[in-house]
Write a protein that holds these residues in place. Structure first.
Motif, PDB file in Angstrom:
ATOM      1  N   THR A   2       0.837  -1.198   0.000  1.00  0.00           N
ATOM      2  CA  THR A   2       0.000   0.000   0.000  1.00  0.00           C
ATOM      3  C   THR A   2       0.871   1.246   0.000  1.00  0.00           C
ATOM      4  OG1 THR A   2      -1.724  -1.142   1.265  1.00  0.00           O
ATOM      5  CG2 THR A   2      -1.778   1.259   1.272  1.00  0.00           C
ATOM      6  N   TYR A   3       0.414   2.268  -0.720  1.00  0.00           N
ATOM      7  CA  TYR A   3       1.044   3.584  -0.650  1.00  0.00           C
ATOM      8  C   TYR A   3       0.194   4.435   0.288  1.00  0.00           C
ATOM      9  CZ  TYR A   3       3.659   2.170  -4.793  1.00  0.00           C
ATOM     10  OH  TYR A   3       4.479   1.513  -5.673  1.00  0.00           O
ATOM     11  N   ALA A  24       0.964   4.032  -7.994  1.00  0.00           N
ATOM     12  CA  ALA A  24       0.016   2.915  -7.955  1.00  0.00           C
ATOM     13  C   ALA A  24      -0.285   2.383  -9.353  1.00  0.00           C
ATOM     14  CB  ALA A  24      -1.269   3.357  -7.267  1.00  0.00           C
ATOM     15  N   ARG A  25      -0.367   3.290 -10.334  1.00  0.00           N
ATOM     16  CA  ARG A  25      -0.602   2.842 -11.715  1.00  0.00           C
ATOM     17  C   ARG A  25       0.555   1.989 -12.222  1.00  0.00           C
ATOM     18  NH1 ARG A  25      -2.508   8.184 -12.483  1.00  0.00           N
ATOM     19  NH2 ARG A  25      -0.494   8.803 -13.361  1.00  0.00           N
ATOM     20  N   SER A  26       1.751   2.295 -11.758  1.00  0.00           N
ATOM     21  CA  SER A  26       2.933   1.595 -12.252  1.00  0.00           C
ATOM     22  C   SER A  26       3.030   0.175 -11.711  1.00  0.00           C
ATOM     23  CB  SER A  26       4.197   2.376 -11.866  1.00  0.00           C
ATOM     24  OG  SER A  26       4.163   3.679 -12.414  1.00  0.00           O
ATOM     25  N   GLN A  29      -1.101  -1.117  -7.407  1.00  0.00           N
ATOM     26  CA  GLN A  29      -1.254  -1.255  -5.969  1.00  0.00           C
ATOM     27  C   GLN A  29      -2.239  -0.206  -5.455  1.00  0.00           C
ATOM     28  OE1 GLN A  29      -0.016  -3.716  -4.331  1.00  0.00           O
ATOM     29  NE2 GLN A  29       1.407  -4.481  -5.897  1.00  0.00           N
ATOM     30  N   PRO A  30      -2.900  -0.461  -4.326  1.00  0.00           N
ATOM     31  CA  PRO A  30      -3.862   0.508  -3.777  1.00  0.00           C
ATOM     32  C   PRO A  30      -3.155   1.629  -3.020  1.00  0.00           C
ATOM     33  CG  PRO A  30      -3.761  -1.406  -2.360  1.00  0.00           C
ATOM     34  CD  PRO A  30      -2.879  -1.706  -3.547  1.00  0.00           C
ATOM     35  N   ALA A  77      -8.551   4.432 -12.549  1.00  0.00           N
ATOM     36  CA  ALA A  77      -7.826   3.165 -12.658  1.00  0.00           C
ATOM     37  C   ALA A  77      -7.120   2.790 -11.363  1.00  0.00           C
ATOM     38  CB  ALA A  77      -6.804   3.242 -13.793  1.00  0.00           C
ATOM     39  N   VAL A  78      -7.133   3.691 -10.387  1.00  0.00           N
ATOM     40  CA  VAL A  78      -6.414   3.462  -9.136  1.00  0.00           C
ATOM     41  C   VAL A  78      -7.397   3.107  -8.027  1.00  0.00           C
ATOM     42  CG1 VAL A  78      -4.959   4.516  -7.374  1.00  0.00           C
ATOM     43  CG2 VAL A  78      -4.543   5.015  -9.783  1.00  0.00           C
TER      44      VAL A  78
END
Length: 297
Positions: A2-3, A24-26, A29-30, A77-78
């Protein structure tokens, strides 16, 4: 993974959310956005006043969460959540929440005093950076992007912490298909020579630094090539400049770039300690910077 994003009440700069969404897109991840509001002391003698204070703090928190959710909705998308928590210390509360979330990275924005497009730590983010046991990502003031992370530039020096940093970043680049750029900065201020002998000695020292840096880069390149990197996704650079701004500006920077630096390996008392080089890179960087705790204790 998680970020965790530190999001201040009445925040006028959504750069931290932008950066977290990019990360997160890369890696798909949430993200978890947390706004810390003041917490009452709960003293019986001031019960009425404390209840009013808590009501005000809760209203501040709800407003921050609503704003954060609006900003998060701009990145469909996130996957992410937004919430507020009470705390008497914003930095410590965010660090505690990062531990509770088992976060891989803490993401924060720059101070309101920062120039647009540049990074400057506030007193709160400064404490976070120097107390965090996990990497801290800092967004430039007003940061906006729709791109994933496409290239990671590593500030490389020949020590254990820097080599550990390079290995970790290289693995992330392999997972995300981002390109890796390894940069060693040689900053040599131009000075008026007092005597020809002094000018010659100074030139010799700078020449020795440059030769050592080039040798370290060659060793690092060999290790990275052995890990599977190719000429298409690996770039090695030795950059010289009269000051840090000139050296950093000598590189080309693009949308999708992230700069990673390691903390000082010479300061055993702090988990993340910004040595003189890292501090100067941070102040002059035109892209987001990720500060990684040093491996050498």
């Amino acid at each position: 993974m998680t970020y965790l994003v530190g999001y201040g009440p009445r925040n006028e700069d959504r750069s931290a959310v932008e950066l977290a969404a990019q990360l997160a897109r890369s890696e798909q991840q949430p993200i978890r956005i947390v706004s810390v509001v003041p917490k009452g002391w709960g003293t019986p003698a001031a019960a009425g006043t404390d209840r009013e204070f808590e009501s005000w703090a809760a209203a501040e928190g709800e407003a921050a969460v609503g704003q954060a959710r609006e900003e998060l909705a701009e990145h469909p998308a996130v996957s992410g959540t937004a919430e507020w928590v009470g705390g008497r210390s914003v930095p410590q509360t965010l660090l505690d929440e990062a531990t509770r979330s088992d976060a891989a990275m803490l993401v924060v924005g720059s101070s309101e005093e920062a120039e647009p497009g540049r990074i400057r730590l506030s007193s709160k983010t400064d404490r976070i950076v120097h107390s965090s046991g996990i990497p801290v990502a800092i967004a430039p003031r007003g940061y906006r992007t729709d791109a994933p992370v496409t290239r990671v530039t590593v500030g490389f020096r020949d020590d254990d912490a820097s080599r550990s940093l390079l290995t970790g970043v290289a693995e992330i680049c392999r997972r995300t298909s981002a390109r890796l750029r390894v940069v060693t900065f040689v900053v040599a201020p131009r000075r008026r020579p007092v005597t020809a002998r002094m000018a010659h000695a100074e030139t010799q020292v700078i020449g020795l630094w440059t030769a050592q840096a080039a040798a370290s880069q060659s060793e690092a390149e060999a290790r990275l090539l052995a890990m599977g990197f190719t000429a298409e996704n690996l770039e090695m650079r030795l950059v010289e400049g009269a000051d840090w701004r000139a050296a950093i500006d000598a590189l080309d920077w693009q949308d999708g770039d992230i700069l990673a630096v390691g903390s000082s390996a010479t300061h055993p008392m702090s988990r993340v300690f910004l040595g003189s080089s890292a501090s100067k890179i941070l102040r002059n960087a035109p892209v987001p910077v990720v500060i990684v705790p040093g491996a050498a204790e």
